[in-house]
Design an enzyme around this catalytic site. Structure first.
Site, short mmCIF file in Angstrom:
data_model
loop_
_atom_site.label_atom_id
_atom_site.label_comp_id
_atom_site.label_asym_id
_atom_site.label_seq_id
_atom_site.Cartn_x
_atom_site.Cartn_y
_atom_site.Cartn_z
N GLY A 398 0.87 6.94 -0.51
CA GLY A 398 2.27 6.59 -0.27
C GLY A 398 3.05 6.53 -1.57
O GLY A 398 4.20 6.98 -1.64
N ARG A 426 3.75 7.08 8.04
CA ARG A 426 4.44 6.02 7.29
C ARG A 426 5.91 6.34 7.07
O ARG A 426 6.32 7.50 6.97
CB ARG A 426 3.70 5.79 5.97
CG ARG A 426 2.29 5.28 6.24
CD ARG A 426 1.52 5.02 4.99
NE ARG A 426 2.08 3.94 4.21
CZ ARG A 426 1.64 3.60 3.00
NH1 ARG A 426 0.65 4.29 2.45
NH2 ARG A 426 2.18 2.60 2.36
N GLN A 473 8.01 0.91 -4.66
CA GLN A 473 8.03 2.36 -4.51
C GLN A 473 9.47 2.86 -4.34
O GLN A 473 9.85 3.87 -4.93
CB GLN A 473 7.18 2.78 -3.31
CG GLN A 473 5.70 2.54 -3.56
CD GLN A 473 4.82 2.88 -2.37
OE1 GLN A 473 5.32 3.24 -1.30
NE2 GLN A 473 3.52 2.76 -2.56
N ASP A 619 -0.70 -6.00 -1.85
CA ASP A 619 -1.87 -5.16 -1.58
C ASP A 619 -3.16 -5.98 -1.44
O ASP A 619 -4.20 -5.43 -1.08
CB ASP A 619 -2.07 -4.14 -2.70
CG ASP A 619 -1.03 -3.04 -2.63
OD1 ASP A 619 -0.37 -2.89 -1.59
OD2 ASP A 619 -0.87 -2.32 -3.63
N ARG A 650 -1.81 -3.53 8.57
CA ARG A 650 -2.86 -4.38 8.01
C ARG A 650 -2.94 -5.75 8.68
O ARG A 650 -3.99 -6.39 8.63
CB ARG A 650 -2.67 -4.53 6.50
CG ARG A 650 -3.07 -3.27 5.77
CD ARG A 650 -3.05 -3.40 4.27
NE ARG A 650 -3.59 -2.18 3.68
CZ ARG A 650 -3.34 -1.75 2.46
NH1 ARG A 650 -2.53 -2.45 1.65
NH2 ARG A 650 -3.88 -0.64 2.01
C1 S3P Z 1 3.09 0.45 -5.18
C2 S3P Z 1 3.96 -0.37 -4.50
C3 S3P Z 1 3.60 -1.13 -3.31
C4 S3P Z 1 2.09 -1.15 -3.10
C5 S3P Z 1 1.45 0.18 -3.32
C6 S3P Z 1 1.71 0.65 -4.74
C7 S3P Z 1 3.58 1.15 -6.37
O1 S3P Z 1 4.17 -0.50 -2.17
O2 S3P Z 1 1.80 -1.62 -1.81
O3 S3P Z 1 0.05 0.11 -3.12
O4 S3P Z 1 2.73 1.68 -7.13
O5 S3P Z 1 4.78 1.18 -6.60
P1 S3P Z 1 5.67 -0.88 -1.67
O6 S3P Z 1 6.62 -0.39 -2.66
O7 S3P Z 1 5.79 -0.13 -0.35
O8 S3P Z 1 5.66 -2.34 -1.50
#
Ligand code: S3P
Length: 747
Positions: A398, A426, A473, A619, A650
């Site tokens: 993701g 997703r 993200q 996470d 989850r």
């Molecule tokens: C991440 C942000 C998180 C996290 C993912 C890694 C990142 O997701 O759950 O494993 O590296 O920016 P979200 O931005 O959807 O919270």
């Protein structure tokens, strides 16, 4: 009707191997062969692979249920002409020719139309050896046989030809004729042409004896197929002319590009090509060997694996978990866009970050490694990426997809981003919507799901964006797009989320400001390469923090773990639950704080998880839920609806698994209550049962229930664990080193 009778026309290596395989696998009927060379027939009879034969076709036809044409492609038409006159209408006909269009055309000329009882076929197997003497009953085992039926093919004929090959151990698949000819031109005909040509070119040179005397490994490997049957190959190139020419044109432009790189001494261009090829070749090897691919990118659906976790075990020792996934993704992204060479150490060689690495290779970036966590990225600058040849596949990742969306929205070329089944479910609207507000043109599948089609060449405008959810993200995606936008891009977050993008951009000399809940940058800057030391991933460490926290007698140290303040929710929550957890050797590496974390067993109590800790531990909840199951009293989590859109839902996946172990829980839209199994009196025994748990292909669910085994009364079977390799290669080795008994097996 008696036993089936099969006639093989053309008793060479291919026809002879079919006869041998049928005999070996207990074929109950009679096998006849027709060949213009009487000696070949006699040899076949002497070898015991055919029952009888003739140099003439017609006397052999009566009573045959199936005729297999195994003559060279250009000889097919003559045989088809004779079959059109002499064969019974119920006789099924198939062939083994390497090109299919020409044979179909020959059959139409012979019969007037394509008979429905004709099932064109092509076994993808062979050898440079020729003649019936070289027959090999194992030639087709685990090899593909492509059948090319059309809409009018008799289903019964198709079924029987298919069964014939399956009985020889082959994997049968169907394809349309044009596609077959194109694929074979690229994968078989072109390499044969090159091998013939190379050997011929060298053999013409005067000093040929000298050359061949010293021509060892590479030459031998590359040219083995130049020993193949010349007549057969002449026929193939005559029959598949157009598709071969198209493949040859592509090849010539590839060679021309490499030639230019050699002329110009352009080492980066060479490296980019060689690297891509070398990884593609290794991936191809894994397909052949049916193994999971950890040393490169992941594009195939894995065969499913499960963990069989024995109850009990210990959790003591001193270990280092692999590099941080978030930082690893970003190290490649920023390194690729930087000017200069970025040296990365501690890179996570998990499938997610390798997918990011591979995607940049496909956009022309030369990347060396990874080798034991070392990666060298030859940055191409902010505008140096090249259009990839096809969609960029990011597997389960993701983070890769969402950060790429921002970065690719600012490029001059179009791209398509795809992923595996889990990623395809997703939500991507959370990045596509604000990017569109910036002027990006992005199409998604229904409901804002992948794949993403991103149109390049758009003039992006800076944005002032209030994120509706706390997501690093989304924030990172917009900041990356903001580098390509006019003016300022500001992102406000409803709660603090991991800030690696901001830290690392600043580390690469691209200024990102921060005040309160808002981060911003100006478009049009550039990145300067520098070294990156990736700390160990606290999200991977979390499974072991919990393992030690729940196991009486445990004393475990995790070295060099990243303790960025936006990531330490798991430490804060475990301490609030009563865990004995201490930090030592705190220092900074490359702008990120790290520490050694020591955990000793202490009884845990259930707590209300503080709302401000939720984004900081987003996470780590699968692991924390296991801690909660091992505590006394109830642990309550709310405000964690984001957990529902991770690699799995989850909340539900963990609730189902906990229920299977007999741990009481109540699911809420945005959280869960877990009733801990430990009572106030100290008890070192098991706290819940064993059971069957489905990780739903989510790496963190799989690892959480593995750790749960430490206090289970019975075995826990955790299904669908292959994706552990996305974030934590070597997880099982570490688990076993600490004193748990877990076996990985096919499910
Ligand atoms: C991440 C942000 C998180 C996290 C993912 C890694 C990142 O997701 O759950 O494993 O590296 O920016 P979200 O931005 O959807 O919270």
């Amino acid at each position: 009707m008696g036993e089936p009778r099969i006639l093989i026309v053309g008793l060479g290596l291919i026809g002879g191997s079919l006869a041998a395989a049928l005999k070996q696998n207990g074929f109950q009927g009679e096998i006849l062969a027709c060949d213009r060379d009487r000696e070949e027939i006699e040899r076949g009879i002497a070898m015991g692979i055919i029952d009888r034969g003739d140099t003439d076709l017609e006397p052999l036809l009566p009573g045959c249920s199936l005729v297999v044409l195994a003559v060279p492609v250009m000889a097919m038409e003559a045989v088809l002409n004779r079959l059109a006159v002499s064969s019974d209408e119920r006789t099924i006909i198939t062939d083994v020719g390497s090109t299919k269009g020409a044979i179909r055309d020959a059959a139409i000329r012979a019969f007037g139309d394509l008979p429905s009882r004709f099932v064109p076929g092509h076994p993808i197997a062979g050898s440079e050896k020729t003649g019936v003497e070289a027959s090999d009953a194992e030639l087709y085992r685990h090899h593909k046989v492509i059948l090319t039926p059309d809409d009018d093919t008799d289903p019964d004929a198709l079924r029987r030809v298919s069964a014939l090959w399956v009985s020889c151990g082959a994997d049968v698949l169907t394809m349309d004729i044009e596609h077959h000819d194109q694929v074979l031109a690229q994968t078989s005909h072109l390499p044969h042409l090159l091998a013939f040509s190379l050997v011929d070119t060298l053999a013409r040179q005067d000093e040929r004896l000298e050359i061949f005397r010293y021509a060892a490994g590479g030459f031998r490997d590359f040219t083995r197929i130049a020993g193949s049957d010349p007549v057969m190959w002449r026929d193939i190139f005559m029959a598949n002319r157009d598709a071969v020419l198209a493949a040859l044109d592509d090849f010539e432009s590839g060679v021309a590009r490499l030639r230019n790189a050699v002329v110009a001494g352009d080492g980066d261009a060479m490296l980019a090509t060689f690297d891509r090829a070398s990884h593609a070749r290794r991936y191809f090897d894994t397909l052949l060997n049916q193994t999971s691919y950890q040393a490169g990118y992941q594009t195939m659906e894995h065969s499913k694996r499960r963990y069989r976790v024995a109850p009990g075990g210990s959790a003591s020792g001193c270990i280092r978990v692999p590099g941080d996934k978030s930082v690893s993704h970003r190290s490649i992204m920023l390194g690729a866009l930087a000017e200069g060479i970025t040296e990365v150490t501690g890179f996570l060689e998990g499938e997610d970050s390798l997918a990011t690495l591979q995607a940049f290779r496909e956009m022309g970036v030369a990347i060396e490694g990874p080798h034991q966590g070392r990666v060298t990225i030859h940055g191409v600058g902010m505008h140096g990426l090249q259009k990839p040849a096809g969609p960029l596949y990011v597997g389960n990742a993701g983070t890769a997809m969402r950060l790429f969306a921002g970065l690719l929205a600012g490029q001059a070329f179009d791209t398509e981003l795809t992923g595996d089944v889990s990623l395809t479910r997703r939500p991507m609207g959370r990045v596509a919507d604000p990017l569109r507000e910036m002027g990006a043109v992005i199409e998604t599948a229904e409901g804002g799901r992948p794949p993403l089609m991103i149109r390049g060449g758009q003039a992006l405008q800076g944005i002032d964006y209030d994120m509706p959810m706390a997501s690093a993200q989304v924030k990172s995606c917009l900041l990356l797009a903001g580098m390509y936008a006019q003016g300022e891009t500001r992102v406000r977050e409803p709660a603090p989320t991991r800030d690696h993008t901001e830290r690392m951009l600043n580390g690469f000399g691209y200024r990102v400001e921060r005040e309160g809940d808002t981060a911003w940058l100006q478009g049009g800057g550039k990145l300067l390469a520098g070294p990156i030391d990736v700390p160990s991933d606290i999200s991977s460490a979390a499974f072991f923090l919990v393992a030690a926290a729940i196991t009486p007698g445990a004393d475990l140290t995790l070295e060099h773990v990243g303790i960025n303040p936006t990531r330490i929710g798991v430490i804060n929550i475990l301490q609030a639950m009563g865990a004995d957890l201490t930090l030592a050797n705190q220092h900074e590496v490359g702008g990120e704080p790290v520490a050694d974390i020591r955990v000793r067993y202490a009884p845990l109590q259930g707590i209300e998880i503080p709302a401000d800790q939720v984004p900081l531990a987003i996470d780590e909840f699968p692991a924390l839920f296991i801690a909660a199951a091992n505590a006394s009293g109830t642990t309550r989590l709310r405000g964690a609806e984001e957990l529902r859109v991770k690699e799995s839902d989850r909340i539900q996946a963990m609730a189902d698994g906990l229920t299977a172990l007999g741990v009481e829980n109540r699911v809420h839209d945005d959280g869960i209550d877990i009733v801990g199994r430990a009572d106030d009196t100290a008890d070192d025994g098991p706290l819940y049962g064993g059971g069957h748990v489905d990780s739903l292909g989510d790496h963190r669910i799989a690892m959480a229930f593995t750790v749960a085994g430490l206090r289970a009364a019975d075995e826990i079977l955790v299904e669908d664990c292959t994706n552990v390799a996305t974030s934590f290669p070597g997880f099982l080795d570490l688990v076993k080193r600490l004193g748990m008994h877990v076996v990985e097996e096919a499910s």
